[in-house]
Design a protein around this motif. Structure first.
Motif, PDB file in Angstrom:
ATOM      1  N   LYS A 567      52.954  12.824  26.546  1.00  0.00           N
ATOM      2  CA  LYS A 567      53.782  13.949  26.087  1.00  0.00           C
ATOM      3  C   LYS A 567      53.176  14.735  24.828  1.00  0.00           C
ATOM      4  N   ALA A 568      52.416  13.917  24.042  1.00  0.00           N
ATOM      5  CA  ALA A 568      51.824  14.771  22.821  1.00  0.00           C
ATOM      6  C   ALA A 568      50.803  15.601  23.351  1.00  0.00           C
ATOM      7  N   LYS A 569      50.019  15.154  24.339  1.00  0.00           N
ATOM      8  CA  LYS A 569      48.969  16.158  24.731  1.00  0.00           C
ATOM      9  C   LYS A 569      49.473  17.319  25.440  1.00  0.00           C
ATOM     10  N   THR A 570      50.701  16.946  25.934  1.00  0.00           N
ATOM     11  CA  THR A 570      51.324  18.265  26.828  1.00  0.00           C
ATOM     12  C   THR A 570      51.836  19.027  25.889  1.00  0.00           C
ATOM     13  N   MET A 571      52.461  18.647  24.853  1.00  0.00           N
ATOM     14  CA  MET A 571      53.018  19.446  23.870  1.00  0.00           C
ATOM     15  C   MET A 571      51.900  20.426  23.033  1.00  0.00           C
ATOM     16  N   LEU A 572      50.735  19.557  22.666  1.00  0.00           N
ATOM     17  CA  LEU A 572      49.655  20.281  22.126  1.00  0.00           C
ATOM     18  C   LEU A 572      49.029  21.284  22.771  1.00  0.00           C
TER      19      LEU A 572
END
Length: 704
Positions: A567-572
């Motif tokens: 999820k963090a990779k997607t948001m970044l």
């Protein structure tokens, strides 16, 4: 074939192959042709008729062997294994490409309670005409065990038991001292007495055996005080036959005082403001002491004779009110009482004074403790605020900052009832802290999209690490460019994402149940800086989760850690703009990039270093510059050509073919030659002579 011959063959076939077909069907009654390894053609023949089977047997001269059948089965099995291995290989490749990818989309959450069964159809519901308030009473089933600390029904029953006990405590002295019990109303007094006795009996037989209590760490039922409860109901009324109806014979009913103190404990645990009940209870103690003193004063006046002296009661007016007035003046030592004249009156008055001073001082001290305990938290709040104000005044803090700090104190106290929740929760065990955190905060955190799909127990562990912080209107929660070490969950209020030159432009408003700052919390490396300015819009109560605390939790939940990383990779990456495509017109390079040093030149440099010669290339550079200066000036302002690299085709003065720049070492072992070519190219030539071989020859000739 005619129909007659066909019928005969059909009969012969049935006679011959009938038993064979019956055997097949009897062995496999449910699935006759699927559990027996038979060729499909034979099965078709069986379905067509016995004659067709006979023809098939004659035509099928060479049946399939067991080896052939086994090879087919092995072939199918090998094909299935190959397919499974290929699928496993593909999954492993995907996991190697992205380690965060797992076979499951998200980790399985903790098992929750099974959903309730569906309601019955409307047609099956029983119709009843009972009112809504009566239906719960009829459907109530008495429990087999009662927890005295949590069961509200038991608290209500204790109220009835205490009411019966108070009937005896307050009215037995009145009936004994005052002439209120007469033959005309004796039946009413006895009715109330026996009603209270019935409540006692119900408590002993129904409630007390079902009560739970702890003995040696085990929960058992209270059955060991049955005999003591029976003593409270000892039937001393049998002496009424000798003394008449005397209320003093009911004094064993007063021994059930433990029910009164148990009821006090349960009321303090149930009530939100227990100090109110403590004040009422302490005031009741004072009133009861005055009540007993009034009864004793009337009994003493009756013993001396009503109206016999000025000190005793004269028998006029309401006897209880006048005697109670005397008790108040005596115990509180107001004064203005008539002087006692007899020895009995003097002794009675002395005992009244001593008991009054002692009892009244106890009541005042207990009342002070009750009021002090009720206002202890508020006194702590006032002390903290006074200390903070004194500190700010000593350091000349600006008035605006002081007002904001006072506002924070007032708002935090009104909302939470305390300044720091951790001071209260630190006294509880870890399990109880988790239970309180789940009841208070789980409804808010469960709505956060970031943690949806994570392990439920991981969310529970995270709840105990949350810290509640209150922000005033206009306070900046975080600023753009700051190092982010925590994330925020809005518990109450709103925050705004602002920007612009004066930070007054509102981009978006975030409300309760939302989360922000998660990018700085989940990003690794240098991506933990704040990307926006966030300030509170009004009073905002936020939960703060520290990055260190989250890392300690995720160590125990690797699947949730993978999910949060994804999820963090997607948001970044979702906010990054794609690379701009190159247009039709390419940009013209004003200054072309300098090409790398030619390999031949590097080789020449290495050779000269091995030869131990210095300054060879310096001479070569000077010679080449002199040859370039002899030619006409270039048409465009281009830097002079350099022998160190191959130049781009730019027009300049070309040298003659015989204008070679040559340099060599002192012993002529290395010769370097630079020859100009067409279109601005140069040719570098390096000649190395075998110097060592010549020296060896010279040595040999010298020896000769």
């Amino acid at each position: 074939m005619s129909s007659k011959s066909h019928g005969c063959s059909q009969i012969i076939g049935n006679y011959i192959f009938g038993p064979l077909a019956d055997t097949l069907f009897n062995n496999c009654p449910s699935e006759p042709f699927t559990n027996i390894l038979l060729p499909q053609s034979l099965i078709t023949c069986f379905c067509s008729g016995p004659v067709t089977v006979l023809l098939w047997l004659f035509c099928r001269t060479r049946p399939l062997s067991a080896v052939s059948v086994g090879s087919v089965v092995v072939q199918d099995r090998l094909s299935e294994l190959v397919r499974l291995f290929k699928g496993r290989t593909e999954r492993q490749k995907e996991r190697l490409v992205d380690p965060d990818e797992s076979e499951e989309e998200s980790p399985s959450a903790s098992p929750s309670k099974a959903p309730p069964p569906p309601p019955p159809p409307p047609g099956e519901e029983k119709k009843d005409d009972l009112p809504d308030w009566l239906r719960p009473i009829i459907q109530y089933r008495f429990p087999s065990s009662i927890d005295p600390f949590t069961d509200l029904i038991y608290v209500i029953w204790l109220f009835l038991v205490v009411a019966a006990w108070n009937w005896n405590v307050w009215l037995i002295p009145v009936r004994w001292a005052f002439p209120y019990q007469t033959p005309e109303n004796i039946h009413l007094w006895l009715l109330m007495d026996y009603t209270c006795d019935l409540i006692y009996i119900t408590d002993i037989l129904v409630f007390q055996p079902r009560l739970q209590f702890v003995r040696g760490g085990d929960i058992v039922f209270r059955t060991n005080n049955f005999l003591s409860n029976l003593f409270f109901l000892f039937p001393m009324e049998i002496f009424y036959y000798f003394t008449g109806v005397n209320s003093l014979l009911r004094f064993p009913r007063l021994l059930k005082y433990m029910a009164f103190f148990e009821f006090n404990d349960r009321m303090e645990a149930v009530m939100k403001k227990a100090y109110i009940y403590r004040v009422i209870r302490t005031s009741t103690y004072l009133l009861y002491s005055l009540h007993i003193n009034a009864c004793l004063f009337y009994w003493g006046s009756d013993y001396e004779g009503l109206g016999s002296t000025k000190w005793v009661y004269n028998g006029k007016g309401n006897a209880y009110i006048r005697c109670y007035y005397f008790a108040v003046k005596t115990l509180i030592t107001i004064g203005g009482l008539p002087d006692p004249t007899t020895v009995f009156e003097i002794c009675f008055q002395l005992i009244n004074y001593f008991v009054g001073v002692f009892a009244f001082s106890i009541m005042i001290g207990q009342m002070r403790d009750v009021v002090g305990a009720a206002t202890a938290s508020e006194n702590y709040y006032r002390a903290c605020m006074d200390s903070t104000i004194k500190y700010m005044n000593s350091y000349n803090i600006p008035r605006e900052v002081q007002n904001r700090i006072k506002t924070w104190y007032d708002y935090t106290w009104k909302i939470q009832g305390m300044l720091d929740e951790q001071e209260l929760l630190v006294q509880l065990p870890t399990k109880m802290r988790l239970d309180m955190a789940v009841d208070v905060n789980y409804a808010i955190v469960s709505k956060v999209a970031l943690f949806q799909g994570c392990d439920r127990q991981m969310v529970f562990d995270m709840l105990t690490r949350l810290k509640s912080v209150v922000y005033l209107p206009g306070d900046f929660v975080c600023k753009k460019g700051e190092i982010g070490r925590e994330m925020y969950i809005i518990k109450q209020g709103e925050v705004q994402v602002v920007g612009g030159p004066d930070l007054q432009t509102v981009f978006v408003t975030i409300r309760a149940g939302s989360v922000f700052g998660e990018i700085s919390l989940l990003a690794g490396g240098g991506g933990n800086r704040r990307t926006a300015n966030v300030k509170a819009h009004g009073f905002a109560n936020l939960f703060i989760l520290d990055k260190k605390d989250l890392a300690e939790i995720l160590v125990h939940y690797p699947e949730s850690q993978k999910l949060l990383r994804k999820k963090a990779k997607t948001m970044l990456t979702k906010d990054k703009k794609p690379d701009e495509k190159v247009g039709g017109k390419t940009a013209v390079e004003v200054i072309p990039p300098r090409p790398d040093t030619p390999k031949m030149f590097k080789a020449a440099l290495r050779v000269t270093e091995q030869a131990g010669i210095e300054g060879s290339f310096t001479k070569l550079k000077k010679a080449y510059k002199s040859s370039e200066n002899m030619g006409p000036p270039s048409a465009s302002p281009v830097p002079p050509p350099s022998p160190m690299h191959r130049r781009s085709p730019i027009p300049h003065a070309q040298a003659k073919d015989d204008d070679d720049a040559v340099t060599e070492t002192a012993d002529s072992s290395v010769v370097i030659r630079m020859t100009p070519r067409k279109e601005g190219e140069e040719l570098l030539t390096v000649e190395v002579k075998p110097r060592k071989a010549e020296e060896e020859k010279k040595k040999k000739t010298g020896e000769d």
